[in-house]
Design a protein around this motif. Structure first.
Motif, PDB file in Angstrom:
ATOM      1  N   ALA A 243       0.835  -1.208   0.000  1.00  0.00           N
ATOM      2  CA  ALA A 243       0.000   0.000   0.000  1.00  0.00           C
ATOM      3  C   ALA A 243       0.867   1.255   0.000  1.00  0.00           C
ATOM      4  O   ALA A 243       0.563   2.232  -0.695  1.00  0.00           O
ATOM      5  N   PHE A 244       1.954   1.227   0.760  1.00  0.00           N
ATOM      6  CA  PHE A 244       2.839   2.393   0.821  1.00  0.00           C
ATOM      7  C   PHE A 244       3.430   2.717  -0.547  1.00  0.00           C
ATOM      8  O   PHE A 244       3.394   3.861  -0.993  1.00  0.00           O
ATOM      9  N   VAL A 245       3.989   1.697  -1.220  1.00  0.00           N
ATOM     10  CA  VAL A 245       4.630   1.987  -2.504  1.00  0.00           C
ATOM     11  C   VAL A 245       3.612   2.378  -3.570  1.00  0.00           C
ATOM     12  O   VAL A 245       3.936   3.143  -4.472  1.00  0.00           O
TER      13      VAL A 245
ATOM     14  N   LEU B  48       8.410  -5.882  -7.795  1.00  0.00           N
ATOM     15  CA  LEU B  48       9.087  -5.508  -6.552  1.00  0.00           C
ATOM     16  C   LEU B  48       9.414  -6.737  -5.715  1.00  0.00           C
ATOM     17  O   LEU B  48      10.536  -6.894  -5.220  1.00  0.00           O
ATOM     18  N   TYR B  49       8.419  -7.606  -5.541  1.00  0.00           N
ATOM     19  CA  TYR B  49       8.625  -8.793  -4.717  1.00  0.00           C
ATOM     20  C   TYR B  49       9.574  -9.783  -5.383  1.00  0.00           C
ATOM     21  O   TYR B  49      10.333 -10.467  -4.699  1.00  0.00           O
ATOM     22  N   LEU B  50       9.564  -9.841  -6.700  1.00  0.00           N
ATOM     23  CA  LEU B  50      10.514 -10.693  -7.414  1.00  0.00           C
ATOM     24  C   LEU B  50      11.937 -10.195  -7.188  1.00  0.00           C
ATOM     25  O   LEU B  50      12.830 -10.972  -6.834  1.00  0.00           O
ATOM     26  N   ALA B  51      12.150  -8.897  -7.371  1.00  0.00           N
ATOM     27  CA  ALA B  51      13.491  -8.319  -7.176  1.00  0.00           C
ATOM     28  C   ALA B  51      13.931  -8.461  -5.724  1.00  0.00           C
ATOM     29  O   ALA B  51      15.070  -8.861  -5.448  1.00  0.00           O
ATOM     30  N   GLY B  52      13.039  -8.144  -4.785  1.00  0.00           N
ATOM     31  CA  GLY B  52      13.376  -8.278  -3.372  1.00  0.00           C
ATOM     32  C   GLY B  52      13.651  -9.712  -2.987  1.00  0.00           C
ATOM     33  O   GLY B  52      14.570 -10.001  -2.218  1.00  0.00           O
ATOM     34  N   GLY B  53      12.879 -10.638  -3.518  1.00  0.00           N
ATOM     35  CA  GLY B  53      13.063 -12.054  -3.217  1.00  0.00           C
ATOM     36  C   GLY B  53      14.363 -12.594  -3.773  1.00  0.00           C
ATOM     37  O   GLY B  53      15.081 -13.346  -3.091  1.00  0.00           O
ATOM     38  N   ILE B  54      14.684 -12.239  -5.003  1.00  0.00           N
ATOM     39  CA  ILE B  54      15.943 -12.698  -5.602  1.00  0.00           C
ATOM     40  C   ILE B  54      17.125 -12.129  -4.836  1.00  0.00           C
ATOM     41  O   ILE B  54      18.078 -12.845  -4.521  1.00  0.00           O
TER      42      ILE B  54
ATOM     43  N   PRO C 213      10.569   7.634  -1.157  1.00  0.00           N
ATOM     44  CA  PRO C 213      10.922   6.646  -2.179  1.00  0.00           C
ATOM     45  C   PRO C 213       9.958   6.803  -3.349  1.00  0.00           C
ATOM     46  O   PRO C 213       8.785   7.102  -3.172  1.00  0.00           O
ATOM     47  N   GLY C 214      10.465   6.625  -4.537  1.00  0.00           N
ATOM     48  CA  GLY C 214       9.665   6.852  -5.732  1.00  0.00           C
ATOM     49  C   GLY C 214      10.085   8.128  -6.428  1.00  0.00           C
ATOM     50  O   GLY C 214       9.841   8.319  -7.604  1.00  0.00           O
ATOM     51  N   HIS C 215      10.756   9.003  -5.692  1.00  0.00           N
ATOM     52  CA  HIS C 215      11.318  10.219  -6.258  1.00  0.00           C
ATOM     53  C   HIS C 215      12.505   9.801  -7.129  1.00  0.00           C
ATOM     54  O   HIS C 215      13.146   8.791  -6.850  1.00  0.00           O
ATOM     55  N   PRO C 216      12.843  10.551  -8.162  1.00  0.00           N
ATOM     56  CA  PRO C 216      13.962  10.145  -9.019  1.00  0.00           C
ATOM     57  C   PRO C 216      15.287   9.905  -8.284  1.00  0.00           C
ATOM     58  O   PRO C 216      16.105   9.127  -8.733  1.00  0.00           O
TER      59      PRO C 216
ATOM     60  N   LEU D 112      11.987   0.624  -6.893  1.00  0.00           N
ATOM     61  CA  LEU D 112      12.550  -0.724  -7.010  1.00  0.00           C
ATOM     62  C   LEU D 112      13.842  -0.889  -6.208  1.00  0.00           C
ATOM     63  O   LEU D 112      13.951  -1.819  -5.401  1.00  0.00           O
ATOM     64  N   PRO D 113      14.839  -0.009  -6.348  1.00  0.00           N
ATOM     65  CA  PRO D 113      16.040  -0.180  -5.519  1.00  0.00           C
ATOM     66  C   PRO D 113      15.765   0.010  -4.024  1.00  0.00           C
ATOM     67  O   PRO D 113      16.353  -0.686  -3.187  1.00  0.00           O
ATOM     68  N   TRP D 114      14.850   0.923  -3.687  1.00  0.00           N
ATOM     69  CA  TRP D 114      14.505   1.133  -2.273  1.00  0.00           C
ATOM     70  C   TRP D 114      13.903  -0.134  -1.686  1.00  0.00           C
ATOM     71  O   TRP D 114      14.285  -0.585  -0.618  1.00  0.00           O
ATOM     72  N   PHE D 115      12.936  -0.719  -2.388  1.00  0.00           N
ATOM     73  CA  PHE D 115      12.255  -1.925  -1.916  1.00  0.00           C
ATOM     74  C   PHE D 115      13.236  -3.094  -1.815  1.00  0.00           C
ATOM     75  O   PHE D 115      13.243  -3.834  -0.825  1.00  0.00           O
ATOM     76  N   ALA D 116      14.062  -3.268  -2.837  1.00  0.00           N
ATOM     77  CA  ALA D 116      15.038  -4.368  -2.822  1.00  0.00           C
ATOM     78  C   ALA D 116      16.040  -4.186  -1.683  1.00  0.00           C
ATOM     79  O   ALA D 116      16.407  -5.156  -1.008  1.00  0.00           O
ATOM     80  N   ALA D 117      16.474  -2.957  -1.443  1.00  0.00           N
ATOM     81  CA  ALA D 117      17.404  -2.698  -0.335  1.00  0.00           C
ATOM     82  C   ALA D 117      16.738  -2.962   1.007  1.00  0.00           C
ATOM     83  O   ALA D 117      17.372  -3.471   1.939  1.00  0.00           O
ATOM     84  N   PHE D 118      15.445  -2.652   1.122  1.00  0.00           N
ATOM     85  CA  PHE D 118      14.704  -2.956   2.350  1.00  0.00           C
ATOM     86  C   PHE D 118      14.691  -4.460   2.589  1.00  0.00           C
ATOM     87  O   PHE D 118      14.949  -4.924   3.704  1.00  0.00           O
TER      88      PHE D 118
END
Length: 170
Positions: free
Chosen positions: A33-35, A49-55, A98-101, A106-112
């Motif tokens: 919901a946040f993203v 997002l979940y694919l990138a974060g999971g990998i 997050p979401g700002h240029p 995607l990098p924020w979520f994966a880093a989280f």
């Protein structure tokens, strides 16, 4: 009776594991919901997002294990916690969510996800060293129960906080 027979170190490790899981589950149930609503990520691309974060988490668990084995658990857990604090306070520090240029979603979520998995590996490593061999099964059973209670407690508390914040802004 059950907890009286456990050492203060075991009780402290349960508390540490509980806080780690609870803090994660205060955030995780509301990340999608946040993203979507705060960072503008389209619902139809949530799977990415979940694919990138999971990998990333899949590979980071292996590297995190090696890091823990080589340096001990303190430096990885501190680094992962520092990264989480930076990611979660990004908007306050920079004035941009997050979401700002300057920090795409995607990098924020994966880093989280990376920081969360590294933190959990380190905490698991630390807590696994606590029990004596003849207490290990009892200790691990209680630890598992503590983790599950903390995850459900964090998710419940998260929805209560979100509901109260939402009601205050209506």
């Amino acid at each position: 009776m059950l907890f009286r027979s456990l050492s203060p170190l075991a009780l402290a490790s349960f508390g540490c594991a509980s806080l780690t899981v609870l803090s994660s589950f205060l955030l995780i149930p509301n990340l999608s919901a946040f993203v979507q609503f705060n960072a503008g990520w389209p619902r139809e691309h949530l799977g990415l997002l979940y694919l990138a974060g999971g990998i990333l988490s899949l590979f980071s668990t292996r590297l995190g294990g090696v890091w823990n084995d080589r340096s001990g658990s303190l430096s990885p857990v501190m680094a992962a916690t520092a990264l989480l604090v930076l990611l979660l306070s990004w908007g306050m520090l920079t004035g941009t969510p997050p979401g700002h240029p300057h920090l795409p979603v995607l990098p924020w979520f994966a880093a989280f996800m990376l920081a969360n998995s590294l933190r959990w590996i380190s905490i698991s490593t630390l807590t696994s060293k606590v029990p004596l061999p003849h207490h290990r099964a009892r200790y691990m059973s209680i630890l598992s129960a503590v983790q599950h209670l903390s995850s459900s407690g964090g998710a419940i508390l998260s929805t209560r906080l979100l509901h109260q914040i939402g009601r205050a802004h209506v």
